[in-house]
Design a protein around this motif. Structure first.
Motif, mmCIF file in Angstrom:
data_model
loop_
_atom_site.group_PDB
_atom_site.id
_atom_site.type_symbol
_atom_site.label_atom_id
_atom_site.label_comp_id
_atom_site.label_asym_id
_atom_site.label_seq_id
_atom_site.Cartn_x
_atom_site.Cartn_y
_atom_site.Cartn_z
ATOM 1 N N ASP A 130 0.848 -1.186 0.000
ATOM 2 C CA ASP A 130 0.000 0.000 0.000
ATOM 3 C C ASP A 130 0.885 1.237 0.000
ATOM 4 O OD1 ASP A 130 -2.288 1.475 0.022
ATOM 5 O OD2 ASP A 130 -2.710 1.249 2.156
ATOM 6 N N ARG A 189 -0.465 -2.903 4.241
ATOM 7 C CA ARG A 189 -1.730 -2.751 4.953
ATOM 8 C C ARG A 189 -2.245 -4.139 5.319
ATOM 9 N NH1 ARG A 189 -6.961 -2.431 2.780
ATOM 10 N NH2 ARG A 189 -6.049 -2.118 0.715
ATOM 11 N N VAL A 235 -4.836 -6.896 6.112
ATOM 12 C CA VAL A 235 -6.236 -7.130 5.755
ATOM 13 C C VAL A 235 -6.824 -8.311 6.517
ATOM 14 C CG1 VAL A 235 -5.933 -6.114 3.471
ATOM 15 C CG2 VAL A 235 -5.584 -8.574 3.777
ATOM 16 N N SER A 242 -11.727 -10.669 5.186
ATOM 17 C CA SER A 242 -12.524 -10.146 4.078
ATOM 18 C C SER A 242 -11.717 -9.080 3.358
ATOM 19 C CB SER A 242 -13.840 -9.549 4.599
ATOM 20 O OG SER A 242 -14.611 -9.011 3.539
ATOM 21 N N HIS A 243 -11.448 -9.330 2.060
ATOM 22 C CA HIS A 243 -10.639 -8.375 1.302
ATOM 23 C C HIS A 243 -10.870 -8.584 -0.188
ATOM 24 C CE1 HIS A 243 -7.409 -5.814 0.003
ATOM 25 N NE2 HIS A 243 -6.788 -6.813 -0.583
ATOM 26 N N GLN A 244 -10.958 -7.474 -0.908
ATOM 27 C CA GLN A 244 -11.054 -7.517 -2.365
ATOM 28 C C GLN A 244 -9.749 -6.954 -2.924
ATOM 29 O OE1 GLN A 244 -14.106 -5.105 -4.219
ATOM 30 N NE2 GLN A 244 -14.339 -6.550 -5.882
ATOM 31 N N PRO A 245 -8.836 -7.801 -3.360
ATOM 32 C CA PRO A 245 -7.502 -7.328 -3.761
ATOM 33 C C PRO A 245 -7.535 -6.553 -5.073
ATOM 34 C CG PRO A 245 -7.724 -9.665 -4.245
ATOM 35 C CD PRO A 245 -8.974 -9.263 -3.505
#
Length: 666
Positions: free
Chosen positions: A252, A261, A263, A287-290
């Motif tokens: 990040d 960062r 996640v 929970s993460h949307q890369p």
């Protein structure tokens, strides 16, 4: 009756949708970069399961997805994602803790018996323990039903498990019996959920890199595609017994400062307690949307050896599309149009019908490039500037050290500074210059939270004037090395001492003084779990290559040191190259200002790109600095001064010839 009404309802919805489609403005399919064919054999409600490739090709919000019918006309679609079950966390209505037969018994009143209880998280100030627990539930506090036994509860070396899973069981009362020596539990949190989460789907992923740092392993995980909503990561390890804290991070950039960062984080383990069957938790939920195809998995080993990892699995939420197909045929799904605005279909009255209706599940065909792809030039966003490969010329005069940079392939590079470079560079790294053919190569400075460790050999340095004081000398490989911390290990079973870490520095006037770097108390008892290691944090940068550690034993026997480890930060340069040779790193200049490169404007793109590992070669030092070009080999040597003297003599001769000659005396 419902079965009879369902076709009628779908027919009404289909008719409404058909009228809505006729109002769509025509789109130009060649403005979408990718397409997938969807073969529909039977008209009706269709659900399309989206593969990883579709997520990777589309925008993160899927707002650029468009669907064409067999005649090439756009039809309405609904992005179908599972709804998150409503959940909440609260304190128990009552909490009691008591001792029974050497065990700790906790009695919790939930205040309800109709809502599924997902988990309980216990609270304790105890810093180090490992216990097994028995879980029971009751509706009246008299009749108890056993839920589980041998459940591990622990807090050790940064790893922690205080949560107890109840798999959405309703219970008015919960009894937890913690076996063994008393652990003071002070409270708990109840986690309720109305329904169990939807089953996750696998995501293509593989480990493409592994690096060992001080007490930490970092795995680089490459995904087959980005943008998919990730939910879990599962490690495959053959270790029979282990506990590890694990964090998942992404690269990040914040305020033009590169970093990571986090996640997701949690504890993974495999343990066996008191003869109970082995328990394991190898899956970490997050929970993460890369936005890129890279994840960084940090395994915190502490003082344990690195964890063996055979592989891993990544999971995501199931997601798809729903639409009403008016006829059988080949439909086309378009993706990859950053200029497209989110569609506004008139589906508000039909969403419930589409989600409730029985759907035929269809898998789309492979992702294909659109023939004659042509984005709208009038609305096209200006392209991001390419990463600059060269900067301004640099005169190396003033730089006293340099190292060759070895590259394996062209592209984005990651160069970690070794201990010698960290010691020779300025504390703010403002003197670092990457050059090729006397031109600067722009780079980004990446300060990580990782550390490398150095093993130091303590040498006793007794002071005859202070016989009760134990003093050790610690030799470092380089003077001025910016250490973060020093970890001391001792097998002496019982002691309590005040330690001081310092170095002997010579001031400008020639006087020597002791520069204290850290101090603090260290105590150890024979009890199980008493730590063998004491870590001292260092706030000041070293000026020499020798440390001194001392403690006053008083009337006690001396403390024996079993090992000493020093840690320094991991600092990297990230840059892009087109060639693989001729690169050098210059440092050791106390008078230059920090460089300012336009590269910071594209820092996110550069830091999230796939990287090659670059290495530093042997150091070359020039106390008087490096000169440019041909003078590089002359400056500071006899040839240089000889050449300079010759030039002066020639100039004097020329001047003498140009001066007017004195008139001869008469």
């Amino acid at each position: 009756m419902k079965k009879l009404l369902r076709p009628l309802r779908n027919a009404i919805v289909l008719g409404t949708l058909t009228r809505a489609v006729s109002a769509f403005a025509a789109i130009v399919p060649t403005e979408w970069r990718h397409r997938q064919e969807i073969n529909v054999s039977t008209p009706g409600v269709i659900r399309v399961e989206l593969p990883d490739a579709t997520f990777d090709a589309a925008r993160p919000d899927l707002a650029d997805l468009r669907l064409l019918d067999p005649d090439g006309r756009e039809i309405a679609l609904l992005v179908d994602t599972p709804s998150t079950p409503p959940a909440h966390t609260t304190r128990p209505a009552s909490f009691e803790a008591r001792l029974e037969n050497g065990n700790t018994v906790l009695l919790l009143g939930t205040g309800t018996e109709n809502i599924g209880l997902a988990a309980i998280t216990l609270e304790t100030p105890h810093p180090h323990f490992l216990r097994a627990a028995k879980i029971e539930i009751s509706s009246d506090r008299d009749s108890w039903t056993s839920v589980d036994e041998g459940v591990p509860l622990f807090r050790q070396w940064g790893a922690e498990r205080l949560a107890i899973t109840l798999n959405h069981r309703p219970a008015a009362w919960i009894r937890i019996t913690v076996q063994g020596v008393t652990v003071p539990f002070t409270g708990a949190s109840l986690h309720f959920a109305a329904a169990e989460p939807v089953s996750a789907l696998p995501v293509g992923a593989r480990i493409t890199g592994r690096q060992e740092f001080a007490g930490e392993t970092v795995l680089t995980v490459t995904l087959d595609g980005k943008h998919a909503p990730l939910t879990a990561l599962e490690l495959d390890t053959p270790e029979p017994l282990f506990m590890r804290r694990v964090t998942v991070a992404v690269r990040d950039v914040r305020d033009l400062v590169p970093g990571e960062r986090i996640v997701g984080s949690g504890t993974l383990y495999r343990v066996a307690l008191d003869g109970a069957k082995p328990r394991a938790q190898l899956e970490l939920n997050f929970s993460h949307q890369p936005l890129s195809r890279e994840l960084l998995v940090h395994i915190h080993n502490g003082d344990s050896p690195p964890l063996a990892v055979n592989g891993l699995r990544v999971k995501r939420e199931p997601a798809g599309l729903r639409f009403l197909a008016p006829s059988a045929g080949s439909y086309t799904l378009l993706a990859g149009n950053p200029q497209a605005k989110a569609p506004r279909y008139d589906l508000a009255a039909l969403v419930g019908d589409l989600q409730a209706a029985t759907a035929t599940i269809v898998a789309p065909g492979p992702l294909q490039d659109t023939t004659n792809y042509q984005p709208r030039a009038s609305l096209a966003e200006p392209p991001l500037p390419d990463v600059p490969l060269t900067g301004a010329p640099l005169d190396p005069d003033g730089w006293t050290r340099r190292k060759p940079v070895q590259l394996a392939a062209a592209g984005v590079q990651e160069l970690e500074l070794d201990a010698a470079t960290l010691a020779g560079a300025r504390h703010d790294f403002a003197d670092l210059r990457l050059v090729r053919a006397e031109n600067q190569i722009p780079y980004l400075l990446e300060r990580t939270k990782l550390a490398r460790s150095l093993t130091l050999a303590p040498e006793t340095a007794p002071d005859t004037r202070r016989p009760s004081v134990s003093t050790w000398r610690l030799k470092l490989p380089h003077a001025g090395l910016p250490l973060l911390r020093l970890a001391l290990t001792s097998d002496t079973p019982l002691f309590q001492r005040q330690f001081r870490l310092y170095e002997k520095v010579t001031a400008g006037d020639g006087r020597s003084y002791e520069h204290t770097l850290a101090s603090g108390e260290w105590s150890r008892t024979p009890e199980a779990g008493s730590p063998r290691t004491r870590v001292f944090e260092l706030s000041n940068r070293l000026q020499t290559d020798t440390l001194f550690l001392e403690t006053d034993n008083g009337d006690n026997p001396p403390v024996e040191l079993a090992g000493v480890k020093a840690e320094h930060a991991v600092v990297r340069l990230v840059f892009k190259t087109a060639e693989t040779d001729g690169y050098e790193l210059l440092y050791g200049n106390d008078h230059t200002a920090a460089p300012r490169y336009d590269l910071s404007l594209v820092a996110p793109q550069l830091l999230t790109a796939d990287r090659h590992s670059a290495r530093l070669g042997a150091e070359e030092a020039a106390p008087a600095g490096f000169a440019r070009g041909a003078l590089r080999h002359l400056k500071g040597g006899y040839l240089f001064w000889g050449a300079l003297s010759l030039v002066v003599v020639v100039l004097l001769v020329v001047v003498a010839r140009l001066l007017p000659k004195a008139e001869a005396s008469k």
